[in-house]
Design an enzyme around this catalytic site. Structure first.
Site, short mmCIF file in Angstrom:
data_model
loop_
_atom_site.label_atom_id
_atom_site.label_comp_id
_atom_site.label_asym_id
_atom_site.label_seq_id
_atom_site.Cartn_x
_atom_site.Cartn_y
_atom_site.Cartn_z
N GLU A 60 0.82 -1.21 0.00
CA GLU A 60 0.00 0.00 0.00
C GLU A 60 0.86 1.26 0.00
OE1 GLU A 60 -2.55 -3.24 0.59
OE2 GLU A 60 -0.75 -2.72 1.75
N GLN A 82 -7.60 -2.36 -1.26
CA GLN A 82 -8.60 -3.43 -1.19
C GLN A 82 -9.58 -3.27 -0.04
OE1 GLN A 82 -6.83 -7.34 -1.33
NE2 GLN A 82 -6.80 -7.32 -3.57
N ALA A 84 -10.23 -0.49 3.50
CA ALA A 84 -9.75 0.70 4.20
C ALA A 84 -8.80 0.33 5.33
CB ALA A 84 -10.94 1.49 4.75
N TYR A 86 -6.44 -1.59 5.26
CA TYR A 86 -5.08 -1.83 4.74
C TYR A 86 -4.32 -0.55 4.47
CZ TYR A 86 -6.73 -6.60 3.63
OH TYR A 86 -7.24 -7.88 3.67
N HIS A 129 -11.09 -6.05 8.34
CA HIS A 129 -11.77 -5.81 7.07
C HIS A 129 -13.06 -5.03 7.27
CE1 HIS A 129 -9.30 -9.42 6.46
NE2 HIS A 129 -9.22 -9.06 5.20
#
Length: 337
Positions: A60, A82, A84, A86, A129
């Site tokens: 990232e 992919q 938020a 991350y 996630h």
């Protein structure tokens, strides 16, 4: 007008923007051949080629750093992170580079990039996630922060974000990705309902950044919210006998304070609703502004309804979400104050 899910609206916005402007590129983990983990970029590589839609390494920090350089060069990168959750390794690049580039260069450079991130819970994604980190971006000068609640707004807001000359954080509520629900997290709907504005206009159009939407007019109280919670708010108000005005912020920054002040001045009561944790959440900023701007019109303290002050509790996901029952209790409280 076509019926679309939010995923399809995002994909359509990408395709329209890429067809209109050759400087728009899409990049991120698995966004190319696979079409993204949620399929938001499906077929873009096939249509526009690997130079316009391409996969990146799982880094990232590298993704955002590269995008900042591309934006300074004159391209318009539209980046997908992919989840938020991350984005934390890349936070320094977002804050220290993207947000400050225009100011640090005395206007010589701008940073026309969009960082798209699925946000929030509702898919049993557990702690890594399911976070709602919008307050981490609204605190940063130089960033714009957008959270859509329906497909029509999603496409228009994304197109406006891509056209913007400065960095935009585009947070997509994953609970709304694949269609509508009736506002009750324990009763997900599999069919379109009257709350979901699933009709999306064809071609290019923009929904202006910084303009809220009054999705339900009312006279007794104002309920301010955004993203997934718009649907929760509407479900709660339908089950209440109080005439509540519901406002969808759409853009957290720039904030349409004028619309909020006009509504609260009219109703005299205000509730702020969001999914993120309560303490230091974005609702605190809204509450402070309403208190300052509408003090002499308020008939009761401004109330906040939000998530728990705890790491995301996977086992109690449906209890963590502010649902219609909690919102209705807040409506009762503010009316009795």
């Amino acid at each position: 007008m076509a019926r679309m899910t939010m995923i399809e609206a995002i994909r359509d916005a990408h395709a329209v923007a890429m067809g209109k402007d050759p400087d728009v590129v899409v990049m991120g983990e698995d966004v190319g051949y696979f079409g993204g983990v949620f399929r938001c970029t499906a077929d873009l590589q096939k249509t526009f080629g690997v130079e316009r839609c391409f996969d990146t390494p799982i880094s990232e920090l590298g993704i955002i750093g590269t995008a900042v350089g591309m934006a300074a060069y004159g391209l318009k990168p539209c980046v997908e992170i992919q989840f938020a959750d991350y984005m934390y390794p890349a936070y320094d690049q977002i804050v220290s580079e993207a947000a400050r580039l225009r100011y640090r260069s005395a206007g010589e450079f701008t940073c026309p990039m969009v960082v798209r991130m699925p946000t929030g819970g509702g898919i049993f994604g557990a702690q890594t996630h399911s976070q709602s980190p919008e307050a981490l971006f609204t605190h940063v000068a130089g960033l714009k922060t957008v959270v859509p609640s329906n497909p029509q707004d999603t496409k228009g807001l994304l197109l406006a974000s891509i056209a913007d000359p400065d960095p935009v954080i585009f947070l997509e509520p994953k609970r709304l990705y694949n269609g509508p629900f009736d506002g009750h997290f324990d009763r997900p709907s599999k069919s379109w309902n009257k709350h979901d504005l699933g009709e999306v206009a064809p071609g290019y159009y923009e929904v202006p950044l910084g303009k809220a939407n009054v999705v339900r007019e009312g006279s007794a109280a104002t309920l301010i919210t955004y993203g997934t919670m718009v649907h929760v708010a509407l479900a709660a108000v339908e089950e209440s006998d109080v005439d509540v005005e519901v406002i969808d912020l759409r853009t957290l920054l720039p904030l349409d304070l004028e619309t909020l002040v006009a509504s609260v001045t009219k109703t005299g009561r205000c509730i702020v609703l969001h999914e993120a944790t309560l303490t230091s959440g974005y609702g605190a900023e809204i509450t402070s502004l309403i208190q300052a701007e509408c003090f002499y019109s308020l008939e009761a303290p401004v109330l906040r309804v939000a998530g728990w002050d705890t790491p995301y509790p996977h086992a109690q996901e449906w209890d963590y979400f502010p649902g219609p029952a909690r919102v209705k209790r807040a409506i009762t409280t503010v009316m009795e104050a």
